[in-house]
Enzyme design. Structure first.
Site, short mmCIF file in Angstrom:
data_model
loop_
_atom_site.label_atom_id
_atom_site.label_comp_id
_atom_site.label_asym_id
_atom_site.label_seq_id
_atom_site.Cartn_x
_atom_site.Cartn_y
_atom_site.Cartn_z
N ARG A 11 2.28 -17.82 12.79
CA ARG A 11 3.57 -18.50 12.76
C ARG A 11 4.41 -17.99 13.94
O ARG A 11 4.15 -16.91 14.48
CB ARG A 11 4.31 -18.21 11.45
N LYS B 91 4.59 -14.15 5.27
CA LYS B 91 5.53 -14.51 4.21
C LYS B 91 5.30 -13.65 2.98
O LYS B 91 4.17 -13.36 2.60
CB LYS B 91 5.36 -15.99 3.84
N HIS C 139 4.44 -25.16 15.50
CA HIS C 139 3.72 -24.99 14.23
C HIS C 139 2.48 -25.87 14.17
O HIS C 139 1.51 -25.54 13.47
CB HIS C 139 4.64 -25.30 13.05
N ARG D 190 -0.56 -23.97 15.04
CA ARG D 190 -1.14 -23.23 13.91
C ARG D 190 -1.99 -24.17 13.05
O ARG D 190 -3.09 -23.79 12.60
CB ARG D 190 -0.01 -22.60 13.09
N HIS E 215 -2.37 -17.76 3.57
CA HIS E 215 -1.90 -18.61 2.48
C HIS E 215 -2.11 -17.89 1.15
O HIS E 215 -3.19 -17.34 0.90
CB HIS E 215 -2.67 -19.94 2.45
N TYR F 67 -6.07 -29.08 4.78
CA TYR F 67 -6.74 -29.26 6.07
C TYR F 67 -8.05 -30.03 5.94
O TYR F 67 -8.52 -30.62 6.91
CB TYR F 67 -6.97 -27.91 6.74
#
Length: 314
Positions: free
Chosen positions: A169, A192, A260, A263, A286, A295
């Site tokens: 990110r 995150k 982004h 990514r 994730h 994806y």
């Protein structure tokens, strides 16, 4: 693990909100940007309750919020000068529910009527990656930008290489410090929610970062941000976004070609090359495999598009 109960009848609603944000920052370890968004949502919510009820709110009052009141607040957020779209409204409702879960568990103040409120339907959106050629074009174009100094072009190439070559990110790439360079073969990234992951670093990415570090003109100590702006301050995410916006305009790329999106491209191009979903989930950081599974739909859409364009009977 049991937590001590917080607050009491004299605790103000603003105090309860502050306790929740403190919990999110130090126990959930959410990012500053997420905390800012949650704080904004919480303050607007409490301001609505005070206007609607005509008096300052305290902790016990928050347990009496009705489904009708919450629906009225969401309706207000959906209108006005800056109306929220369905996705933002859904995020607002989610944040308010999270706040009330905290009040229930840590302040013994449940608000049972809120379970009756349903959020708006949000149309599922797929990630919008750029193609491999477009990604290479963006990286190459940074060195041809006449509006920046050569060291800035090398810096921009390094940052975009981290996004596309490592799947970082923007915030993760810009969090790298002088102590992180030269980059190791495997980079430890904290993303995150404080989640840590290991990301392999391609030689081409390592070389791009080395070149940027050697060219930048500022003395850096180990804790300093690795990437610097023109006047020497830490490079901002807004600068990276503006750079890509300028580059895509010169290349004629769509507005979906964002930092982004690089990514996203990292993930879809790995998937197309045969990488498994679990590995991609780990590389992206994730928390849920369902996030990564998006994806597969992108890759399937690409294959169908290629089929439709190439097959004589399509």
């Amino acid at each position: 693990m049991a937590h001590p109960q917080l607050g009491g009848p004299d605790l103000t609603a603003a105090g309860a909100l502050a306790a929740w944000l403190e919990h999110l920052a130090h126990e959930r370890r959410l990012s500053p940007r997420t905390l800012e968004a949650y704080g904004h949502i919480g303050r607007q919510y409490l301001a609505f309750l005070e206007r609607h009820r005509g008096e300052a709110q305290r902790l016990p009052d928050l347990g009496t919020v009705t489904a009708a009141e919450l629906r009225a607040h969401l309706a207000e957020r959906r209108s006005g000068d800056h109306p929220l779209n369905a996705r933002s409204l859904s995020q607002t409702l989610s944040a308010i529910r999270t706040f009330h879960v905290f009040l229930d568990r840590r302040c013994d103040t449940p608000a049972p009527q809120l379970a009756l409120v349903r959020g708006p339907r949000v149309k599922a959106t797929l990630p919008r990656p750029v193609s491999a050629d477009q990604a290479r074009g963006l990286l190459a174009e940074t060195g041809l930008d006449p509006d920046v100094e050569p060291w800035e072009a090398l810096r921009d190439t390094a940052v975009l290489s981290l996004l596309y070559g490592c799947g970082l990110r923007i915030s993760e790439a810009l969090s790298l410090t002088r102590a992180d360079a030269p980059l190791p073969e495997t980079l430890r990234i904290t993303g995150k929610g404080g989640k840590t992951r290991l990301v392999p670093v391609l030689p081409v990415v390592r070389s791009a970062v080395d070149a940027a570090l050697a060219a930048q003109p500022f003395p850096l100590s180990p804790p300093d941000a690795l990437f610097r702006a023109r006047r020497g301050g830490a490079l901002s995410a807004r600068h990276v976004q503006a750079t890509v916006q300028r580059l895509r305009g010169r290349l004629g790329l769509p507005a979906s070609a964002t930092p982004h999106a690089l990514r996203h491209s990292f993930a879809t191009h790995l998937l197309g090359a045969g990488a498994d979903l679990r590995s991609i989930q780990e590389l992206l950081g994730h928390a849920s495999l369902s996030t990564t599974q998006k994806y597969t739909a992108v890759d399937a859409a690409h294959l169908l598009g290629a089929y439709a364009a190439a097959h004589p009977r399509a």
